[in-house]
Design an enzyme around this catalytic site. Structure first.
Site, short mmCIF file in Angstrom:
data_model
loop_
_atom_site.label_atom_id
_atom_site.label_comp_id
_atom_site.label_asym_id
_atom_site.label_seq_id
_atom_site.Cartn_x
_atom_site.Cartn_y
_atom_site.Cartn_z
CE LYS A 60 0.55 -42.81 -15.84
NZ LYS A 60 1.43 -43.86 -16.61
CE LYS B 206 -25.85 -28.96 14.18
NZ LYS B 206 -24.70 -29.37 13.97
CG ASP C 160 -32.06 -37.68 8.69
OD1 ASP C 160 -32.76 -36.85 9.60
OD2 ASP C 160 -32.34 -38.37 8.14
CD GLU D 130 -22.59 -34.20 8.74
OE1 GLU D 130 -21.59 -34.04 9.18
OE2 GLU D 130 -23.70 -33.79 8.80
#
Length: 414
Positions: free
Chosen positions: A99, A148, A175, A177
């Site tokens: 919090k 790419k 790879d 993302e």
């Protein structure tokens, strides 16, 4: 210390840092103290948060102007007893910053774990030494590149890209993302096809390349997907940690049926760490907590490229990933974004040899393609380790790269 110490940067408009610190310590533990009967105080004493440090910082007029009020800046440290929380990151983060993260200008800068608490976390399964052993590369920075333009492309395109990057001397290809499960390049097909290409390159050129495949899907499907990747022969799992949570990373790292290195991508982390006034610091989030939770690699913005992080922060991330700790193996730092060969001397100077140099456009944008881009980086790495200026290197691929992207490292001395 048997629990955890939280360090905060606070901006307090009441101008009483000691009072603010005590309010936080009580608010995140027993709630109140001074009005409790003595007997109840004795019962709750072991659960009370304790302020152990308050330090006032110099006023910052830009911050006052931004907030449209005058505030007192300070660093405070509070110790939270281990009795108050279970030894897991969800409980720790909720205790130290739950919090409180909603309560004005407060930033969680650091968490210091007791040895007892550290024992509850796996750390990297492979670490720097383990990754180097997989590649049999021990004397230089590693070179990584990125697929790419894979969205909407088929396996044939992936295989061509992968082959070119591997022939160029890249050690790891990951790879993108944003490449998720899809009909054209499904997970297991990417892995199997990729292994075929990389084995062929190894047999022909003698260079070993690892493929980091993106682990995606619903949270409760991740382990099954990871095990499918293992069965298909995956080398490394790329994982968008902050889309899921640090505890999910830990769960994957602790699973003996997923015996693979994990590469943590920082996607979404900027929502937590970008502000100087709120959130969680980048060194804590992308350095210490990723390492504790089990990441073998941590990608983060470099101080030099297109999405630059302040140098002090980037180096602090790397420090948390690589500093000596008897409980955890070291994780690879992967400073990223907008990296080209001219930055290699900076990277080695600032991060040392135990670093992964990560490039996308700096490899694929080379006039001789990804093969030329990879070779340009490898030439830059070799020259840097020999303390040779890049402009003196007789390598056509490196020369072309420096012509396109420049040579900001012209005067760098290692």
């Amino acid at each position: 210390m048997s629990g955890i110490i939280a360090t905060y940067l606070i901006h307090d408009d009441s101008h009483n840092l000691e009072k603010k610190a005590e309010q936080i310590a009580l608010g995140l533990t027993i709630g109140s103290w001074t009005h409790l009967p003595h007997l109840l105080q004795e019962q709750l004493k072991q659960h009370k948060g304790n302020v152990i440090h308050v330090e006032e910082l110099a006023a910052h007029e830009h911050t006052n102007s931004y907030l449209r009020k005058k505030v007192k800046r300070g660093i405070i440290k509070i110790e939270y007893p281990l009795l108050n929380f279970s030894p897991d990151l969800p409980a720790i983060l909720t205790t130290t910053f739950g919090k409180l993260s909603l309560d004005g200008e407060v930033k969680l800068i650091d968490l210091t774990f007791s040895d007892e608490l550290k024992k509850q976390f796996p750390g990297p399964k492979f670490g720097i030494d383990g990754i180097r052993n997989l590649l049999q590369v021990h004397d230089r920075p590693l070179l990584m590149s990125i697929f790419k333009g894979m969205i909407g492309r088929n396996i044939g395109y992936l295989k061509t890209q992968l082959r070119d990057q591997a022939i160029g001397g890249v050690d790891i290809v990951k790879d993108d993302e944003i490449l998720f499960e899809n009909a054209l390049t499904p997970l297991t097909k990417r892995i199997v096809s990729g292994k075929e290409v990389l084995q062929s390159v190894y047999e022909t050129y003698g260079h070993k390349t690892l493929y980091a495949v993106n682990l995606t899907g619903r949270t409760f499907d991740l382990k099954e997907n990871a095990k499918r990747a293992v069965q298909a022969g995956a080398d490394i799992l790329l994982f968008n940690v902050f889309s899921y949570g640090l505890d999910v990373l830990q769960s994957l790292a602790e699973d003996d049926e997923i015996p693979l290195p994990i590469m943590a991508h920082p996607a979404v982390s900027g929502a937590y760490s970008a502000s100087k006034l709120y959130g969680v610091s980048s060194p804590l989030l992308l350095g210490k907590l990723l390492r504790y939770a089990g990441a073998d690699f941590s990608l983060f913005p470099s101080p030099y490229g297109s999405v630059a992080l302040e140098k002090e922060e980037a180096l602090a991330i790397s420090k948390y990933l690589t500093e000596g700790d008897s409980f955890f193996k070291k994780s690879f730092s992967v400073p990223s974004a907008g990296i080209h060969p001219g930055f290699v001397p900076f990277i080695v100077r600032d991060f040392g040899k135990d670093v992964v140099i990560n490039a996308g456009g700096g490899i694929h944008g080379h006039p001789n393609g990804a093969q030329g881009g990879g070779k340009a980086f490898r030439a830059a790495i070799d020259a840097t380790l020999q303390n040779k200026p890049l402009h003196e290197v007789d390598d056509i691929n490196l020369h072309s790269a420096l012509q396109i992207w420049g040579n900001p490292s012209h005067e760098v001395k290692l």
